[in-house]
Design a protein around this motif. Structure first.
Motif, PDB file in Angstrom:
ATOM      1  N   PRO A 245       9.977  -4.266   1.280  1.00 53.72           N
ATOM      2  CA  PRO A 245       8.585  -3.802   1.274  1.00 53.72           C
ATOM      3  C   PRO A 245       8.388  -2.596   2.177  1.00 53.72           C
ATOM      4  O   PRO A 245       9.171  -2.332   3.094  1.00 53.72           O
ATOM      5  N   ILE A 246       7.324  -1.857   1.906  1.00 52.10           N
ATOM      6  CA  ILE A 246       7.023  -0.661   2.677  1.00 52.10           C
ATOM      7  C   ILE A 246       6.486  -1.050   4.048  1.00 52.10           C
ATOM      8  O   ILE A 246       5.634  -1.938   4.177  1.00 52.10           O
ATOM      9  N   VAL A 247       6.981  -0.383   5.075  1.00 51.70           N
ATOM     10  CA  VAL A 247       6.544  -0.625   6.447  1.00 51.70           C
ATOM     11  C   VAL A 247       5.040  -0.400   6.555  1.00 51.70           C
ATOM     12  O   VAL A 247       4.502   0.580   6.030  1.00 51.70           O
ATOM     13  N   GLY A 248       4.365  -1.327   7.214  1.00 53.84           N
ATOM     14  CA  GLY A 248       2.941  -1.198   7.468  1.00 53.84           C
ATOM     15  C   GLY A 248       2.039  -1.601   6.314  1.00 53.84           C
ATOM     16  O   GLY A 248       0.817  -1.559   6.457  1.00 53.84           O
ATOM     17  N   ASP A 249       2.610  -1.998   5.179  1.00 49.02           N
ATOM     18  CA  ASP A 249       1.788  -2.357   4.023  1.00 49.02           C
ATOM     19  C   ASP A 249       1.034  -3.657   4.317  1.00 49.02           C
ATOM     20  O   ASP A 249       1.649  -4.706   4.473  1.00 49.02           O
ATOM     21  N   PRO A 250      -0.299  -3.612   4.393  1.00 43.07           N
ATOM     22  CA  PRO A 250      -1.052  -4.810   4.769  1.00 43.07           C
ATOM     23  C   PRO A 250      -1.129  -5.861   3.669  1.00 43.07           C
ATOM     24  O   PRO A 250      -1.476  -7.012   3.942  1.00 43.07           O
ATOM     25  N   VAL A 251      -0.800  -5.485   2.441  1.00 46.94           N
ATOM     26  CA  VAL A 251      -0.924  -6.411   1.314  1.00 46.94           C
ATOM     27  C   VAL A 251       0.420  -6.956   0.875  1.00 46.94           C
ATOM     28  O   VAL A 251       0.591  -8.154   0.642  1.00 46.94           O
TER      29      VAL A 251
END
Length: 320
Positions: A245-251
């Motif tokens: 997953p992408i770093v910092g992705d809140p979802v």
């Protein structure tokens, strides 16, 4: 749009076999299929000079002329919001959207959006669907977007996007150490249990993302992702699906994962990065009027650049 103005474009070859009203509804997504059907029945649509019926099939390649009955579309107010414009001519403009700027007004963001800024910059955009915006970026994704300035350019860009003729590449910092690039080809639709999320769902819309490794860090990888399709949250969903997953992705990102041996500086930098580390870095397309092949590049914004620099420093400090 003047009442007698017409929109001119061609039916993409891959639309062969579809009903006229279905094809036009996909190529003109800001108008309802019912409205388009009414225009067809009123004789305001021609294919190669003839007036079709809504149920007629297209073969692909037909020249379409549409004379829509359109009033001024937008009641949204113009707002003086700074824009980082990278290119502008009579037909289109290309801008570098900052993270944090919402593209369209909605219930939670009725003002202060990119659309409001565009109406201030070019008031004539009020006559176009969504002020000429033909694709979008998530609020917290930065990077390049193209906006149409005329009805003809709008239809040409929508058709080019549908035909996958617009090239869009992104930089994404993902969790985990990828060894090599690859392709994710998984359908995307609304998550069956959480309607605020998207997900890989059997029977969803086809979605294809190609990624390649740009730089490796400790516990993280910077990748460049090229889109063949443009589904909502596509890169975020696809990278999470392959467990990067992408770093910092809140979802879709899960909990923060600090690299082993992180010092206080790196820890603070990563904890302070509160958005998905995703940036639309390259946009390439054929100009809707001249046909010239155009390419624009935009470096990541300061917050993402600072994060990457901190990860590089950590690699150097370990001697990896």
């Amino acid at each position: 749009m003047p009442p007698n103005a017409s929109l001119q474009f061609d039916i993409p070859p891959e639309f062969a076999g579809r009903r006229v009203d279905q094809a036009l509804a996909q190529l003109m997504p800001d108008y309802s299929r019912t409205r388009i059907k009414d225009w067809i029945e009123a004789g305001r649509v021609t294919l190669d000079g003839r007036v079709p019926r809504p149920r007629d099939s297209v073969t692909g390649g037909e020249a379409v002329s549409v004379r829509p009955l359109v009033a001024v579309i937008h009641e949204d107010r113009a707002q003086a919001i700074a824009l980082d414009i990278r290119h502008e001519d009579d037909s289109l403009l290309v801008l570098n959207k900052p993270a944090g700027l919402v593209v369209h007004p909605a219930a939670g963001n009725p003002e202060g959006t990119l659309l409001n800024a565009l109406l201030h910059h070019a008031p004539d955009l009020a006559t176009l669907p969504r002020a000429g915006i033909v694709h979008r970026l998530d609020k917290d994704t930065s990077g390049l977007m193209v906006v149409a300035k005329t009805p003809g350019a709008h239809q040409a860009l929508v058709a080019a996007l549908a035909a996958r003729e617009v090239s869009r590449e992104y930089l994404a910092l993902v969790q985990g150490e990828l060894i090599a690039g690859g392709t994710v080809e998984e359908p995307i639709a609304r998550h069956p249990r959480d309607r605020k999320r998207m997900g890989v769902v059997p029977g969803g819309k086809p979605a294809i993302s190609h990624y390649r490794v740009i730089e490796r860090f400790v516990g993280h990888t910077l990748v460049r992702v090229a889109l063949e399709t443009g589904r909502t949250h596509q890169i975020r969903v696809h990278m999470s699906h392959i467990r990067h997953p992408i770093v910092g992705d809140p979802v879709y990102g899960g909990r923060l994962r600090l690299p082993p041996g992180s010092d206080e500086a790196l820890t603070n930098t990563m904890r302070g990065f509160r958005r998905q580390a995703l940036h639309a870095t390259r946009l390439a397309l054929a100009h809707p009027v001249s046909g010239e092949h155009l390419v624009w590049d935009a470096e990541p914004p300061d917050d993402m650049t600072t994060l990457l620099a901190a990860l590089r420093e950590h690699v150097r400090g370990r001697g990896d």
